[in-house]
Write a protein that holds these residues in place. Sequence first.
Motif, mmCIF file in Angstrom:
data_model
loop_
_atom_site.group_PDB
_atom_site.id
_atom_site.type_symbol
_atom_site.label_atom_id
_atom_site.label_comp_id
_atom_site.label_asym_id
_atom_site.label_seq_id
_atom_site.Cartn_x
_atom_site.Cartn_y
_atom_site.Cartn_z
ATOM 1 N N LEU B 22 6.465 -5.049 -0.134
ATOM 2 C CA LEU B 22 5.370 -4.253 0.432
ATOM 3 C C LEU B 22 4.208 -5.161 0.814
ATOM 4 C CD1 LEU B 22 4.327 -1.468 1.048
ATOM 5 C CD2 LEU B 22 3.456 -1.334 -1.271
ATOM 6 N N VAL B 25 4.973 -6.879 4.009
ATOM 7 C CA VAL B 25 4.834 -6.043 5.193
ATOM 8 C C VAL B 25 3.367 -5.842 5.528
ATOM 9 C CG1 VAL B 25 5.254 -3.761 6.138
ATOM 10 C CG2 VAL B 25 7.005 -4.874 4.806
ATOM 11 N N LEU B 26 2.541 -5.685 4.489
ATOM 12 C CA LEU B 26 1.140 -5.361 4.748
ATOM 13 C C LEU B 26 0.345 -6.578 5.195
ATOM 14 C CD1 LEU B 26 0.309 -2.901 1.856
ATOM 15 C CD2 LEU B 26 0.837 -2.409 4.224
ATOM 16 N N MET B 34 7.409 -9.235 8.815
ATOM 17 C CA MET B 34 7.354 -7.821 8.410
ATOM 18 C C MET B 34 8.752 -7.260 8.229
ATOM 19 S SD MET B 34 4.274 -6.334 10.724
ATOM 20 C CE MET B 34 4.296 -4.731 9.968
ATOM 21 N N ARG B 99 -1.220 -3.250 19.640
ATOM 22 C CA ARG B 99 -2.254 -2.217 19.587
ATOM 23 C C ARG B 99 -2.557 -1.653 20.959
ATOM 24 N NH1 ARG B 99 -7.142 -2.950 15.586
ATOM 25 N NH2 ARG B 99 -7.552 -1.000 16.638
ATOM 26 N N GLU B 102 -1.879 1.794 21.870
ATOM 27 C CA GLU B 102 -2.632 2.895 21.269
ATOM 28 C C GLU B 102 -2.810 4.041 22.258
ATOM 29 O OE1 GLU B 102 -6.979 3.509 19.175
ATOM 30 O OE2 GLU B 102 -6.488 1.687 20.215
ATOM 31 N N LEU C 99 -2.721 -2.619 -3.720
ATOM 32 C CA LEU C 99 -1.849 -1.467 -3.467
ATOM 33 C C LEU C 99 -0.494 -1.663 -4.126
ATOM 34 C CD1 LEU C 99 -2.477 1.005 -1.808
ATOM 35 C CD2 LEU C 99 -1.297 -0.045 0.109
ATOM 36 N N LEU C 103 1.351 0.371 -7.214
ATOM 37 C CA LEU C 103 2.702 0.927 -7.108
ATOM 38 C C LEU C 103 3.589 0.376 -8.209
ATOM 39 C CD1 LEU C 103 4.394 2.765 -5.301
ATOM 40 C CD2 LEU C 103 5.123 0.727 -4.082
ATOM 41 N N GLU C 106 2.797 1.863 -11.544
ATOM 42 C CA GLU C 106 3.336 3.220 -11.664
ATOM 43 C C GLU C 106 4.840 3.205 -11.896
ATOM 44 O OE1 GLU C 106 0.228 5.436 -8.645
ATOM 45 O OE2 GLU C 106 2.262 4.979 -8.017
ATOM 46 N N TYR C 109 5.689 1.955 -15.317
ATOM 47 C CA TYR C 109 5.354 3.004 -16.272
ATOM 48 C C TYR C 109 6.446 4.066 -16.296
ATOM 49 C CZ TYR C 109 2.734 6.943 -18.218
ATOM 50 O OH TYR C 109 2.334 8.008 -18.954
ATOM 51 N N ARG D 603 -7.475 11.239 15.516
ATOM 52 C CA ARG D 603 -7.055 10.220 16.453
ATOM 53 C C ARG D 603 -7.557 8.853 16.027
ATOM 54 N NH1 ARG D 603 -7.965 8.456 22.087
ATOM 55 N NH2 ARG D 603 -10.139 8.442 21.531
ATOM 56 N N GLN D 606 -5.111 6.820 14.359
ATOM 57 C CA GLN D 606 -3.976 6.295 15.126
ATOM 58 C C GLN D 606 -4.431 5.034 15.853
ATOM 59 O OE1 GLN D 606 -0.772 7.947 15.096
ATOM 60 N NE2 GLN D 606 -1.881 8.707 13.334
ATOM 61 N N THR D 607 -4.510 3.958 15.094
ATOM 62 C CA THR D 607 -5.080 2.751 15.664
ATOM 63 C C THR D 607 -4.088 1.987 16.498
ATOM 64 O OG1 THR D 607 -4.451 1.623 13.677
ATOM 65 C CG2 THR D 607 -6.694 2.482 13.772
ATOM 66 N N ASN D 609 -2.161 0.078 15.122
ATOM 67 C CA ASN D 609 -1.946 -1.117 14.293
ATOM 68 C C ASN D 609 -0.863 -0.821 13.271
ATOM 69 O OD1 ASN D 609 -2.047 -3.250 12.566
ATOM 70 N ND2 ASN D 609 -4.281 -3.424 12.644
ATOM 71 N N LEU D 610 0.248 -1.501 13.454
ATOM 72 C CA LEU D 610 1.420 -1.204 12.635
ATOM 73 C C LEU D 610 1.124 -1.412 11.152
ATOM 74 C CD1 LEU D 610 4.217 -0.296 13.257
ATOM 75 C CD2 LEU D 610 4.968 -2.646 13.216
ATOM 76 N N ARG D 611 0.353 -2.457 10.863
ATOM 77 C CA ARG D 611 0.099 -2.756 9.448
ATOM 78 C C ARG D 611 -0.791 -1.696 8.822
ATOM 79 N NH1 ARG D 611 -2.312 -8.036 8.745
ATOM 80 N NH2 ARG D 611 -3.263 -7.673 10.760
ATOM 81 N N MET D 614 1.447 1.062 7.955
ATOM 82 C CA MET D 614 2.208 0.725 6.745
ATOM 83 C C MET D 614 1.345 0.890 5.520
ATOM 84 S SD MET D 614 5.333 0.140 6.999
ATOM 85 C CE MET D 614 5.535 -0.543 5.361
ATOM 86 N N GLY D 615 0.092 0.417 5.660
ATOM 87 C CA GLY D 615 -0.811 0.494 4.514
ATOM 88 C C GLY D 615 -1.047 1.935 4.104
ATOM 89 N N ALA D 618 2.003 3.280 2.459
ATOM 90 C CA ALA D 618 2.146 2.777 1.095
ATOM 91 C C ALA D 618 1.151 3.464 0.175
ATOM 92 C CB ALA D 618 1.928 1.267 1.085
ATOM 93 N N ALA D 619 -0.088 3.610 0.648
ATOM 94 C CA ALA D 619 -1.088 4.272 -0.182
ATOM 95 C C ALA D 619 -0.646 5.696 -0.489
ATOM 96 C CB ALA D 619 -2.440 4.273 0.536
ATOM 97 N N GLY D 621 2.384 6.712 -0.645
ATOM 98 C CA GLY D 621 3.437 6.592 -1.644
ATOM 99 C C GLY D 621 2.869 6.417 -3.029
ATOM 100 N N VAL D 622 1.863 5.546 -3.135
ATOM 101 C CA VAL D 622 1.242 5.303 -4.441
ATOM 102 C C VAL D 622 0.681 6.595 -4.994
ATOM 103 C CG1 VAL D 622 -0.717 4.190 -5.565
ATOM 104 C CG2 VAL D 622 0.758 2.883 -4.035
ATOM 105 N N VAL D 625 3.531 8.983 -6.072
ATOM 106 C CA VAL D 625 4.148 8.568 -7.335
ATOM 107 C C VAL D 625 3.187 8.815 -8.477
ATOM 108 C CG1 VAL D 625 5.119 6.634 -8.595
ATOM 109 C CG2 VAL D 625 5.618 6.916 -6.188
ATOM 110 N N ALA D 626 1.892 8.562 -8.218
ATOM 111 C CA ALA D 626 0.896 8.796 -9.271
ATOM 112 C C ALA D 626 0.911 10.265 -9.667
ATOM 113 C CB ALA D 626 -0.492 8.385 -8.770
ATOM 114 N N VAL D 629 3.938 10.823 -11.717
ATOM 115 C CA VAL D 629 3.878 10.165 -13.022
ATOM 116 C C VAL D 629 2.897 10.881 -13.942
ATOM 117 C CG1 VAL D 629 3.084 8.071 -14.170
ATOM 118 C CG2 VAL D 629 4.623 7.927 -12.224
#
Lengths: 320, 103, 168, 631
Positions: B22, B25-26, B34, B99, B102, C99, C103, C106, C109, D603, D606-607, D609-611, D614-615, D618-619, D621-622, D625-626, D629
């Motif tokens: 992860l 990728v980030l 990536m 980008r 966009e 981040l 993850l 978690e 855990y 909108r 919707q940048t 920006n692929l990353r 992804m971020g 992932a957030a 997802g976190v 899961v939180a 959990v």
Amino acid sequence: MTTAIWLHIANVFGILIAVVGASALLTWIERRMLGLWQDRYGPNRAGPFGILQVLADMLKLFAKDDWTPPFADRAVFIIAPAIIMVVILLAFAVIPITPAIGIVDMNIGLLFFLAMTSLSVYSVVLGGWASNNKYSLLGGLRSAAQMISYEVFMALALAGVVMLTGTFNLREIVNAQSGLWFVVPQFFGFLVFSIAGIAEAHRLPFDLPEAENELIAGYHTEYSGMKFGMFFVGEYASIILISAMIVVLFFGGWHGPWLPPIVWFLIKLTFFVGLFILLRAALPRPRYDQLMAYGWKFMLPLALLNLVVTGAVTLAFFNG
Amino acid sequence: MTNTLPVLESLVLAAVLFALGLICVLVRRNIVFMLMGLEIMLNAAGLAFIAAGARWGSADGQVMFIFILTLAAAEVSVGLALILQMFQRFKTVDVDVLRRMEG
Amino acid sequence: MMIVFYIAAVIAVAATVMTITLTHAVHALLYLIVSLLAVAVIFYTLGAPFAAALEAITYAGAIMVLFVFVVMMLNLGEAAVEQERRWLDRRMWGGPALLAAALLAELVYTFAFGIGPGGPSGGGVSPHAVGAALFGPYLLAVEIAGFLLLAGLVGAYHLGRRRTDAEE
Amino acid sequence: MLHLLWLVPLLPLLGFTTLVLLQRVLSRTATAIVGVGSVGLSCALALAIASNFLLAPPMGGAFTQTLWTWMQVGDFAPSISLRFDALSLVMMLVITVVGFFIHLYSAEFMAADRSYLRFFAYMNLFVASMLVLVLAGDLLFLFLGWEGVGLCSYLLIAFWHEDPHNCVCGRKAFIVTRIGDVGFLIALLLIFTELGSLDIHTLMQHASAQWPVGSPVAIATAVLLLAGALGKSAQVPLQTWLPEAMAGPTPVSALIHAATMVTAGMYLIARTHTLFELAPPVLLAVAIIGVLTLLISGFSALAQNDIKRILAYSTISQIGYMFLALGVGAWAAAIFHFLTHAFFKALLFLSAGVVIQALDEEHDIHRMGGLRTRLPAAFWSYLIGSASLAAVPLITAGFYSKDLIIASVWSSPLGGPWLWAGAVLGAFLTSVYIFRSVFIAFFGEPRTLVGQRPRARALIALTVLSIGALVIGFLEIPDIFGGGVHVLSEFLQQTLPRSAARPEPARVEWLLELVTVCISIAGIYLAYRLFLRRKPEAEALASTEDANLLRRFWGSGFGFDWVYYRVLVGPYEWFARVNRRDVLDVFYNTLAAISRMLYGMLRQTQTGNLRWYMGVLAAGGVVLVAIVVLT
């Protein structure tokens, strides 16, 4: 217990030394036999029949300056030749030479062999890339495509054998052939495997990655000294490996009347090694696109057909 | 085989590998990296499946791993083709350049 | 067996860390291959030799070769490495690392408390069982996976075509 | 033989589909063969079936053929079924026979038209729908034919759609009849919910068993059915569409707007007579509407100059007679008049069509004149049709049918002197207006050059229809004329109830007969005086202020269109204009603005920006899961 361990160690080193030695010797044998078939002498000065030529070559290679071109990617350049030696020798670990001789009796021996051959690609590819030379790069690219392609048919050809025996264990496969060699029911499998094996070992006629006359020795153009020697010996070792696999999978391994198992195995092995050298002497080199077309348009359907027929027959008559 | 298998440890390892993937990728701007990060994550997922399968002695874990493998193969083939296409058009492997797509 | 596992695990983690930190694509890929092979060893220790072999053959032996192949085709050279080094600014690591750490915490855990007591029933799973499961209850999934591969093949072929200017 | 009944509507339908499917292939000749031939075959088959029916009547005087169940939703299971009895037989015969001759005539009349094939396709579809309408054994199936007929009417009125005016006319016809159809549809629903069946025979039995005479539900049903009938049959107050419908080709006017479709309303009432008998007030309303209609349209026809509009108002007026007959319970008389009217009105229209074509699309009778010698065929057929319409005694069919109606109105317990007087006045008007057109158009000075003359096919059609317009009347001859003939009413008694008229003494009958005869002759004479002999005097009379006003009033059809425009169309258009910036839209526009604002905010995420994606992934997802959990 201790005896067993010692025996095991003896096994390991015996096979290791035998393989490396045989590969070295093969460089001389090949040249002599090519000379024979092409009506010339070959190396005949050093020692009886020139057999000491091997030693001379070895000394020369060892004595050479271990030189790395300044434009090369140093780390990868050094690793590349090591990879082929390592994976080929590792693959020998699963080959059952006789009931007693053989390093490990792995239940996924066949898959292990495939894994090792598939890893051997990296040697050529990385060697070609690390040389940072356009001919080498071309050679590396070619070998990557070629070896990935032929690996597919190779695995598919072996699947027929696996279907007949129901195991990945090479020793059990050999034992299953005590009656009938699998070359008979799996003739097409044998054919595909042999051809794919030649391609995997990038031997003539499938030596496109190193085609001297177009790529100036391709991926190992920049190599010299013992690093070149490792590529060189590795190639012969892979010939022996493929031959050994053919023997194990299709020609009953050590099985044979009267003579002790080791002898039978060596006889069969020698036959196929000789056959490979003969192929080199006899066949011209195809174009690259011909090679790929041949693989995907002929070998793949053949292998699939073999697989389907084998599966159907197995299901119909043995229903295991 | 009656000896205990390192299931819990494997799961933790899978989590670690997943987190590393992860991060890759980030952080990376290079699209090749990536994709590599994605592969790491997929592989970690496969490891978790295998570990779970081993925990219950079930073949399902390995079956799932095989499907992940299939997925990875398909994903990589398309992804790499996209990278080639991108490089051909934009002469760069920098994802941030994309980008301009966009909406 | 546990020793083998730990060695492999350490190698896997270390190689992966190298993969994600290195700037040179081919080197990173080599480390990734090492990591994958280490994971294959871990599969073996988990009693999944079939999966281990597949990991080595398919993942390390085929998929990664594709990667190497493409990187070789791109042939970015030293400039790209320099650029990559510039891109890998130290400041960029903070957020993603945080981040990922969250993850990871978690997940660990969950694993630590979720796996429950009782030793694993253990036992390796033979390739035979895997094959039986694949072509038994999972037959439909196998078919779908086949379709996925076909789609991947067609997609890759289409995307990989070098378009001439006339087509643009 | 009877089981071939389903072929009768199917043949024209096949003709329609053939024409539509092969429209790129068929030549004009082939088109005519298919278009006319399908109706001709259907006609021949209908004649065969009818003779079969007459020679060997089925049990109960009706033959039912259920082809299949249309749909099945709970209890609601309308079937595709045909019901064949005396009423259907007469209707079917008229439709196929008159329809066939009009088709034959059209093959010549439309020969120069660009959309020859389209015309025949529509006509075939119309005949098929009309046959479905009259043969249907199920009200829903009947409704299918009813709507199909309406659709064809619309299509054919707007047939020459290059002229926007024709489209407006078509639309008007469609919308006005639709108003009636809504009533019909509601009646269908009401009948189904109340009686649980739409099969006509069943529902009649149920209705007479369950509903007492004069019960509200019966009245409601009858009123709603009447609304449908009024729309289709162009009766007051829904008559305004029919004059406009003359925008279509003349054969269309002949077939649809005179002979067949407009009588569908009358057919519907006759078909559901049980329901109407259960609602006497509605029956009375039918009679009153009939009289009103025939008077209003009679006066209107007097003031028209367009020959087709005269005939259109005359049609409305004659259908008014039929309604009157229905209203007073003289069912057979209504059907009889329908029968004769179909022939003479078709004849009138076709001969008018000949005239119009000969004079190059000239509709105004004042621009005609002297056609008697120059277009003898048209003159004689028009004259025969007019005589029949004006009920010239003894020799014309119209005399016998109209006479029967007027006599029934007098003697029926549902009728009476007032209705009788209206009917007689209407008869007088009829004679005047129709012979007005005869004298103006065919006598006097020639005013326009004659071009195309009718050829064989048109002449055949005219001849046959002329004979029909003369002899059909002998099916029914009053008793006082030496014995009397009652073929039709005897036959129809299998299906329709006997006329409620009380027997009158012969003296009264003779008197009534004399009145009708005199009225008719007087009308013709008046027309002769006004429009041929004493023309200057009549024109002087007509040019006075009051007469002009009256003429304008009559000419506009008693201003119904004007009233409707003021009361309905105008306010609607005003409302539409006011509401162009929709008030309700404010609410929805606000909603749209809010969503647009939210979209604008979203909108930002919707940048491209692929990353970043992804971020966020992932957030997410976190967080997920939180949640798992921690809970």
